[in-house]
Design a protein around this motif. Structure first.
Motif, mmCIF file in Angstrom:
data_model
loop_
_atom_site.group_PDB
_atom_site.id
_atom_site.type_symbol
_atom_site.label_atom_id
_atom_site.label_comp_id
_atom_site.label_asym_id
_atom_site.label_seq_id
_atom_site.Cartn_x
_atom_site.Cartn_y
_atom_site.Cartn_z
ATOM 1 N N GLN A 82 -3.292 3.445 -1.797
ATOM 2 C CA GLN A 82 -4.412 2.969 -2.484
ATOM 3 C C GLN A 82 -4.069 1.410 -2.347
ATOM 4 O OE1 GLN A 82 -7.139 4.735 -3.751
ATOM 5 N NE2 GLN A 82 -5.868 6.513 -2.891
ATOM 6 N N ILE A 116 0.768 -1.237 -0.059
ATOM 7 C CA ILE A 116 0.040 0.077 -0.011
ATOM 8 C C ILE A 116 0.933 1.142 -0.173
ATOM 9 C CG2 ILE A 116 -0.197 0.147 2.739
ATOM 10 C CD1 ILE A 116 -3.238 0.927 1.838
ATOM 11 N N GLN A 124 -0.134 -3.892 -9.998
ATOM 12 C CA GLN A 124 -0.495 -2.632 -10.204
ATOM 13 C C GLN A 124 1.135 -2.161 -9.972
ATOM 14 O OE1 GLN A 124 -3.665 -0.898 -7.944
ATOM 15 N NE2 GLN A 124 -2.987 1.070 -8.809
ATOM 16 N N HIS A 180 0.877 4.716 -2.787
ATOM 17 C CA HIS A 180 0.251 5.957 -2.443
ATOM 18 C C HIS A 180 -0.826 5.770 -1.634
ATOM 19 C CE1 HIS A 180 2.678 7.906 -6.042
ATOM 20 N NE2 HIS A 180 3.395 7.891 -4.814
ATOM 21 N N GLY A 229 0.968 7.729 2.771
ATOM 22 C CA GLY A 229 0.823 6.653 1.686
ATOM 23 C C GLY A 229 2.174 6.457 0.930
#
Length: 250
Positions: free
Chosen positions: A51, A45, A74, A49, A222
């Motif tokens: 997410q 995570i 991702q 950032h 983040g």
């Protein structure tokens, strides 16, 4: 290819150590994959950032087996390819099976052949080294295990369980314990306790990470401290550790 599995007591900071190492390797120009092997699915995570990444098990529970790597991954900070195994609904299945199912899918999707990473990091749940939780250290996945510990009694107890389990797997061609990462909690005589533990098991303390407000500051935003301030003292600690691991792996 450098392939490392990172184990340790729950809450000891494995995900922080793993994501900071991933960011450090990336800052050195390496192509990195980080695979979170925990039902909480929060390993990556701070590379994304803040997410959360939809875990592989969520797709499988929905009966929607992904056809492409892009469906389950991702790209995070520094180009790190992020994947989360996730797990079953709490109380309705074995979390370790989520890891096995994910690894089978990654083989089908030819993750390593397609992405051709320089470094692969597995962030593995707690101190359980059996069933699915042993999957990351089987032949063909990780080659070395790093155990994260502090000087706290229960952290060292978990570290010993992990060390013993991995040693018992050695004759199967599984990964070996490369050493310890001391993630300081500032307990009394912490360095001496961990040094004594390491000496008794003929292990090295490969990484020495002080307690850091800088890490907390940037994780609240983040991100890793390396993304937030690569020149900070704590970032340089991780970069030095990444360099050492690369040198030893070459």
């Amino acid at each position: 290819m450098l392939k490392l599995a990172i184990y340790g007591k729950g809450g000891i900071g494995k995900s922080t150590m793993t994501s900071h190492l991933a960011a450090a390797f990336a800052s050195l120009g390496k192509k990195v994959i980080q695979i979170g092997c925990d039902p909480k699915a929060d390993s990556t995570i701070n590379l994304l950032h803040g997410q959360p990444l939809k875990p592989v098990m969520d797709y499988l529970k929905e009966g929607d087996e992904p056809d492409h790597l892009e469906d389950i991954s991702q790209i995070g900070y520094g180009g790190v390819l992020c994947i989360e195994t996730g797990g079953p609904t709490p109380g309705l299945g074995c979390a370790g099976r989520g890891i096995i199912a994910t690894f089978n899918l990654l083989e089908d999707l030819e993750l390593f052949e397609t992405y051709q990473p320089d470094v692969v990091l597995y962030d593995v749940l707690g101190d359980v080294v059996c069933g699915g939780f042993a999957a990351p250290i089987r032949e063909g996945y990780a080659e070395d295990v790093l155990i994260v510990t502090s000087g706290e009694k229960m952290a060292l107890y978990a570290a010993n369980n992990i060390y013993t389990a991995v040693k018992n797997f050695e004759d199967r061609g599984y990964a070996k314990v490369k050493g310890l990462i001391l993630n300081h909690r500032n307990v009394i005589n912490e360095e001496e306790k961990v040094a004594q533990f390491a000496k008794a098991r003929h292990l090295r303390i490969i990484g020495d990470i002080p307690r850091s407000d800088t890490i907390i500051q940037y994780e609240d935003q983040g991100m890793t401290a390396i993304e937030g301030d690569i020149n900070s003292e704590i970032s340089q600690r991780f970069i030095a550790l990444a360099k050492e691991l690369l040198n030893e792996g070459s």
